[in-house]
Design a protein around this motif. Sequence first.
Motif, short mmCIF file in Angstrom:
data_model
loop_
_atom_site.label_atom_id
_atom_site.label_comp_id
_atom_site.label_asym_id
_atom_site.label_seq_id
_atom_site.Cartn_x
_atom_site.Cartn_y
_atom_site.Cartn_z
N ASP A 1 -14.43 10.43 33.93
CA ASP A 1 -15.31 11.40 34.59
C ASP A 1 -16.76 11.11 34.23
N GLY A 2 -17.23 9.96 34.67
CA GLY A 2 -18.60 9.55 34.37
C GLY A 2 -19.13 8.64 35.45
N GLY A 3 -19.97 7.74 35.08
CA GLY A 3 -20.54 6.81 36.05
C GLY A 3 -19.60 5.66 36.34
N GLU A 4 -20.09 4.73 37.12
CA GLU A 4 -19.27 3.58 37.49
C GLU A 4 -18.84 2.77 36.28
N GLU A 5 -19.67 2.79 35.24
CA GLU A 5 -19.34 2.06 34.02
C GLU A 5 -18.07 2.63 33.39
N HIS A 6 -17.95 3.95 33.38
CA HIS A 6 -16.75 4.59 32.83
C HIS A 6 -15.52 4.27 33.68
N VAL A 7 -15.70 4.32 35.00
CA VAL A 7 -14.58 4.03 35.89
C VAL A 7 -14.12 2.59 35.73
N ASP A 8 -15.07 1.67 35.62
CA ASP A 8 -14.72 0.26 35.43
C ASP A 8 -13.90 0.05 34.16
N ALA A 9 -14.28 0.74 33.10
CA ALA A 9 -13.56 0.60 31.84
C ALA A 9 -12.10 1.00 32.00
N VAL A 10 -11.85 2.01 32.81
CA VAL A 10 -10.47 2.45 33.06
C VAL A 10 -9.74 1.46 33.94
N LEU A 11 -10.37 1.00 35.01
CA LEU A 11 -9.71 0.11 35.96
C LEU A 11 -9.42 -1.27 35.37
N GLN A 12 -10.24 -1.68 34.43
CA GLN A 12 -10.02 -3.00 33.82
C GLN A 12 -8.71 -3.08 33.07
N SER A 13 -8.13 -1.94 32.75
CA SER A 13 -6.83 -1.93 32.07
C SER A 13 -5.67 -1.93 33.05
N ASN A 14 -5.98 -2.11 34.34
CA ASN A 14 -4.95 -2.17 35.38
C ASN A 14 -4.07 -0.92 35.38
N LEU A 15 -4.72 0.23 35.26
CA LEU A 15 -4.01 1.49 35.17
C LEU A 15 -3.72 2.13 36.53
N ALA A 16 -4.39 1.67 37.58
CA ALA A 16 -4.25 2.34 38.87
C ALA A 16 -2.80 2.45 39.34
N PRO A 17 -2.01 1.38 39.32
CA PRO A 17 -0.62 1.51 39.77
C PRO A 17 0.18 2.49 38.93
N LEU A 18 -0.06 2.51 37.64
CA LEU A 18 0.66 3.43 36.76
C LEU A 18 0.29 4.88 37.05
N LEU A 19 -0.99 5.13 37.30
CA LEU A 19 -1.44 6.49 37.63
C LEU A 19 -0.83 6.96 38.94
N THR B 1 -14.57 8.71 42.95
CA THR B 1 -15.97 9.12 43.07
C THR B 1 -16.91 7.96 42.75
N GLY B 2 -16.33 6.84 42.35
CA GLY B 2 -17.14 5.66 42.05
C GLY B 2 -17.53 4.93 43.31
N ASN B 3 -17.75 3.63 43.18
CA ASN B 3 -18.18 2.85 44.35
C ASN B 3 -16.99 2.50 45.23
N ASP B 4 -17.28 1.86 46.35
CA ASP B 4 -16.23 1.56 47.33
C ASP B 4 -15.16 0.63 46.76
N LYS B 5 -15.56 -0.30 45.92
CA LYS B 5 -14.60 -1.22 45.32
C LYS B 5 -13.64 -0.48 44.40
N GLN B 6 -14.18 0.45 43.64
CA GLN B 6 -13.34 1.22 42.73
C GLN B 6 -12.38 2.12 43.52
N THR B 7 -12.88 2.69 44.61
CA THR B 7 -12.02 3.50 45.47
C THR B 7 -10.90 2.65 46.06
N GLN B 8 -11.23 1.43 46.44
CA GLN B 8 -10.24 0.56 47.04
C GLN B 8 -9.10 0.24 46.07
N ALA B 9 -9.41 0.19 44.78
CA ALA B 9 -8.37 -0.08 43.79
C ALA B 9 -7.28 0.98 43.83
N ILE B 10 -7.67 2.21 44.08
CA ILE B 10 -6.69 3.30 44.18
C ILE B 10 -5.90 3.18 45.48
N LEU B 11 -6.58 2.84 46.57
CA LEU B 11 -5.88 2.67 47.84
C LEU B 11 -4.91 1.49 47.78
#
Length: 551
Positions: free
Chosen positions: A282-300, A323-333
């Motif tokens: 729940d922060g900026g793109e830097e926070h979101v990137d830190a979460v996505l770098q662990s490949n957590l999206a499929p698990l979530l 709520t991050g950028n388009d690339k981060q949103t795409q990771a969830i999609l």
Amino acid sequence: MINNRDDRRSQFKKGIDADESRRRRTETTISLRKSKKDEGIAKRRARVVAPTTMVANDASSFAPVVHGESKREQVYTTQDIPSLMQQLYEIQQSGVMDGDKLKKIAQGFRKIMSVENNPPVHEVLKSGALPFLIQMLSLVDKPLVQFEAAWAITNIASTDQTAVIVDAGAIPPLVQLLTSANADVREQAAWCLGNVAGDSTALRDVVLAANAMQPLILNIIKPENNSLLTNCVWALSNFCRGKPQPAIGQVESAIPAIVDILRGDNEDAKIDALWALSYISDGGEEHVDAVLQSNLAPLLVEILGEESKMLTPALRTVGNIVTGNDKQTQAILDANFLERMKFLLNNERRAIKKEACWVLSNIAAGTETQIGSVLGRQGCMAQVVEMAEHATWEVRKEAIWVVSNVATGGTKYHVQSVVECGAIDSLCSLLDINDTKMLLVSLDALESILRVGQELGKDYTSFVDECDGLEKLEQLQEHQSDDVYKKAVEIIETFFGCEDEAEDENLAPTLNGDTYAFGIPQKQINESFEEECPANGHGSQPFATYNFAAV
């Protein structure tokens, strides 16, 4: 009819700034923080049962103490405080650290404060016992004393007197206890520090500044037992919690440990780990990137497929990511999030429906391709449009944002698609709500739909009129908000014309010399009736204007 208010018509402006189309948590955050059973308790009362694993230095067993069960157990009350303090002074004067006596004294203070309602913490603090309890934390060769002292201090930290133990210097020795050789001492220290961090962001920052994160993570990576793991993960969630948020450098080292927990089988630890992840993301793109770098999206996304206590924090984390950028949103999609939408939108819990719509609204604030993916999910958009009109208000607001973001950010064919789902009905139903911000969101969406209708040759204005939308728009000209007024006027003038201005202009009086003339010009009447009126010129009453002398 449009009111003549030139002073209000100047400088029309867009009701909602485009940056708001992708929204972080604001008022939505509060409503989901109700049940601490779901998200982890900000503060926990200390344990009422001592762990059975506690072992003294002489290898003799430490018998578990169950408050109220043992007949031989001594009951302590505030009346015992003077006696306990006297014993402390005697030990201080003698200079002999009698472990057994110190343990019983610390235990006495702990039991005095272990009552469920209104623990007498003020009386204990007033007695001057806290500095002695903090000193006991440093008695490395006496883990029983350390444990009881930490337990007593935890009881203080679980009240509104948390800042007192921080000011007294308890944090550094508590952090040191996280590396104790005794697992129960480590667990009690983590419990206490979790209570301190959960009190406020200021005290959380004190704990983080004391370098508590790394030794806490070590206990999570290699827990001696499930109880230690559960309490340490709960403390971790409080280390990451609150706004302003900790710097990403202070918390990102916890993410790999969180991933391991989520792949484990400790359900309680998983819940608190997910809440920690939701706070980190729940922060900026830097926070979101830190979460996505662990490949957590499929698990979530996988967690979102069934009802559990993990559902809310997992959905919150996904929402923060989009709520991050388009690339981060795409990771969830790409993790097939939209496949979970039917389950989420039909969930019995209102908060889940609301959160699901919030996530969708942020996806719909993305690229045209991402908007298309939302519209392409069969039945999804139609259900959201229906919720925008008929759901409870909290859910309805989030659904409105989805509709508005598609209408204002999508292609004209996306707009046509959302209209076919019933968007005009839903938006018109919102034009009499008592919420200025959401009115503006709805008006922006309606304006965009009408503009696309003109481009496609679609008679969307008739749809609006049939839904009583035009009447409501006219009523909004009386709205107390200038922004709402201006937007309503702009929509009416642009898409519905100004019929009142085109009323029979011949009925208006004109100044002819020094007289006012009403009616049709004489020349026009004569030409017309000479040809068409057979009675003209045969004694009938002449057609003429009526002139009144100007005053």
